[in-house]
Write an enzyme that holds these catalytic residues in place. Structure first.
Site, PDB file in Angstrom:
ATOM      1  CB  CYS A  94      -0.952   0.026   1.207  1.00 39.77           C
ATOM      2  SG  CYS A  94      -2.462  -0.886   0.967  1.00 39.77           S
ATOM      3  CG  ASP A 125      10.628  -9.347  -5.671  1.00 38.07           C
ATOM      4  OD1 ASP A 125       9.476  -9.802  -5.447  1.00 38.07           O
ATOM      5  OD2 ASP A 125      11.673  -9.087  -4.918  1.00 38.07           O
ATOM      6  CG  ASN A 132       4.355 -17.410  -2.866  1.00 38.01           C
ATOM      7  OD1 ASN A 132       4.265 -18.537  -3.540  1.00 38.01           O
ATOM      8  ND2 ASN A 132       5.315 -16.962  -2.716  1.00 38.01           N
ATOM      9  N   GLY A 186       3.986 -19.785   1.502  1.00 39.04           N
ATOM     10  CA  GLY A 186       5.084 -18.891   1.418  1.00 39.04           C
ATOM     11  C   GLY A 186       4.817 -17.300   1.272  1.00 39.04           C
ATOM     12  CG  HIS A 216      -1.304  -5.434  -1.065  1.00 33.73           C
ATOM     13  ND1 HIS A 216      -1.585  -4.074  -0.723  1.00 33.73           N
ATOM     14  CD2 HIS A 216      -1.519  -5.466  -2.619  1.00 33.73           C
ATOM     15  CE1 HIS A 216      -2.270  -3.441  -1.610  1.00 33.73           C
ATOM     16  NE2 HIS A 216      -2.136  -4.323  -2.867  1.00 33.73           N
ATOM     17  CG  HIS A 221       2.738 -10.318  -4.118  1.00 39.91           C
ATOM     18  ND1 HIS A 221       2.184 -10.066  -2.769  1.00 39.91           N
ATOM     19  CD2 HIS A 221       3.489 -11.080  -4.025  1.00 39.91           C
ATOM     20  CE1 HIS A 221       2.938 -10.912  -2.139  1.00 39.91           C
ATOM     21  NE2 HIS A 221       3.489 -11.502  -2.700  1.00 39.91           N
TER      22      HIS A 221
HETATM   23  P1  5GP Z   1       5.772 -13.122  -1.241  1.00 40.66           P
HETATM   24  O1  5GP Z   1       6.919 -14.179  -0.610  1.00 40.66           O
HETATM   25  O2  5GP Z   1       4.982 -12.587  -0.252  1.00 40.66           O
HETATM   26  O3  5GP Z   1       5.005 -13.956  -2.418  1.00 40.66           O
HETATM   27  O4  5GP Z   1       6.677 -12.144  -1.890  1.00 40.66           O
HETATM   28  C1  5GP Z   1       6.945 -10.873  -1.697  1.00 40.66           C
HETATM   29  C2  5GP Z   1       7.991 -10.367  -2.429  1.00 40.66           C
HETATM   30  O5  5GP Z   1       8.092  -8.812  -2.205  1.00 40.66           O
HETATM   31  C3  5GP Z   1       9.602 -10.913  -2.355  1.00 40.66           C
HETATM   32  O6  5GP Z   1      10.046 -11.270  -3.563  1.00 40.66           O
HETATM   33  C4  5GP Z   1      10.172  -9.485  -2.129  1.00 40.66           C
HETATM   34  O7  5GP Z   1      11.607  -9.513  -2.513  1.00 40.66           O
HETATM   35  C5  5GP Z   1       9.378  -8.514  -2.468  1.00 40.66           C
HETATM   36  N1  5GP Z   1       9.499  -7.219  -1.667  1.00 40.66           N
HETATM   37  C6  5GP Z   1       9.265  -7.051  -0.187  1.00 40.66           C
HETATM   38  N2  5GP Z   1       9.443  -5.961   0.038  1.00 40.66           N
HETATM   39  C7  5GP Z   1       9.615  -5.044  -1.116  1.00 40.66           C
HETATM   40  C8  5GP Z   1       9.685  -3.595  -1.504  1.00 40.66           C
HETATM   41  O8  5GP Z   1       9.900  -2.828  -0.548  1.00 40.66           O
HETATM   42  N3  5GP Z   1      10.035  -3.196  -2.809  1.00 40.66           N
HETATM   43  C9  5GP Z   1       9.798  -4.260  -3.828  1.00 40.66           C
HETATM   44  N4  5GP Z   1      10.107  -3.866  -5.119  1.00 40.66           N
HETATM   45  N5  5GP Z   1       9.760  -5.614  -3.380  1.00 40.66           N
HETATM   46  C10 5GP Z   1       9.534  -5.996  -2.112  1.00 40.66           C
HETATM   47 ZN    ZN Z   2      -1.944  -3.230   0.900  1.00 48.67          ZN
END
Ligand code: 5GP
Ligand code: ZN
Length: 111
Positions: free
Chosen positions: A7, A30, A85, A91, A96, A98
């Site tokens: 957000c 990412d 995920n 995982g 939020h 994605h």
């Molecule tokens: P999840 O494990 O929740 O499916 O993936 C979260 C993803 O968000 C991870 O691949 C992580 O590298 C990415 N991520 C986390 N914080 C940030 C951020 O502040 N900026 C960006 N661009 N990616 C982020």
């Molecule tokens: Zn959010």
């Protein structure tokens, strides 16, 4: 959601390298890429994950997926892996919704 990283990215409070944006959807690189190309596609509205989608929000989820199609064309991806995920046991680390677009050589995950 005030304590949600994504957000804050939508609001511009945390910087991101944007790939695509429209009224409902944002895509950005990412911060810790797991593939040559690693793009995250999110609804601007805070939805936790697929468990959390309310009936009226499904058109928004559709818009997110249509954006994936657009981004793949825009970025000239010749193939890609799409991962979402859902829940900590799935995982998920950022709560939020994605969708990870992963492209390039030696993709992580299933083969
Ligand atoms: P999840 O494990 O929740 O499916 O993936 C979260 C993803 O968000 C991870 O691949 C992580 O590298 C990415 N991520 C986390 N914080 C940030 C951020 O502040 N900026 C960006 N661009 N990616 C982020
Ligand atoms: Zn959010």
């Amino acid at each position: 959601m005030s304590d949600c990283i994504f957000c804050k990215i939508v609001d511009g409070d945390i910087p991101s390298k944007k790939v695509y944006e429209d009224d409902s959807v944002l895509a950005f690189y990412d911060a810790h890429p797991k593939a040559d190309t690693h793009i995250l596609v999110i609804p601007k509205q805070h939805i936790v994950n697929l468990y959390d989608v309310q009936a009226h929000q499904w058109p928004l989820v559709q818009q997110v997926l249509q954006s994936v199609q657009r981004i793949a064309e825009q970025e000239n991806l010749v193939g890609y892996r799409l991962i979402s995920n859902n829940g900590a046991q799935g995982g998920q680390e950022v709560f939020h919704m994605h969708w990870h677009i992963l492209a390039g050589d030696k993709l992580p995950g299933f083969q």
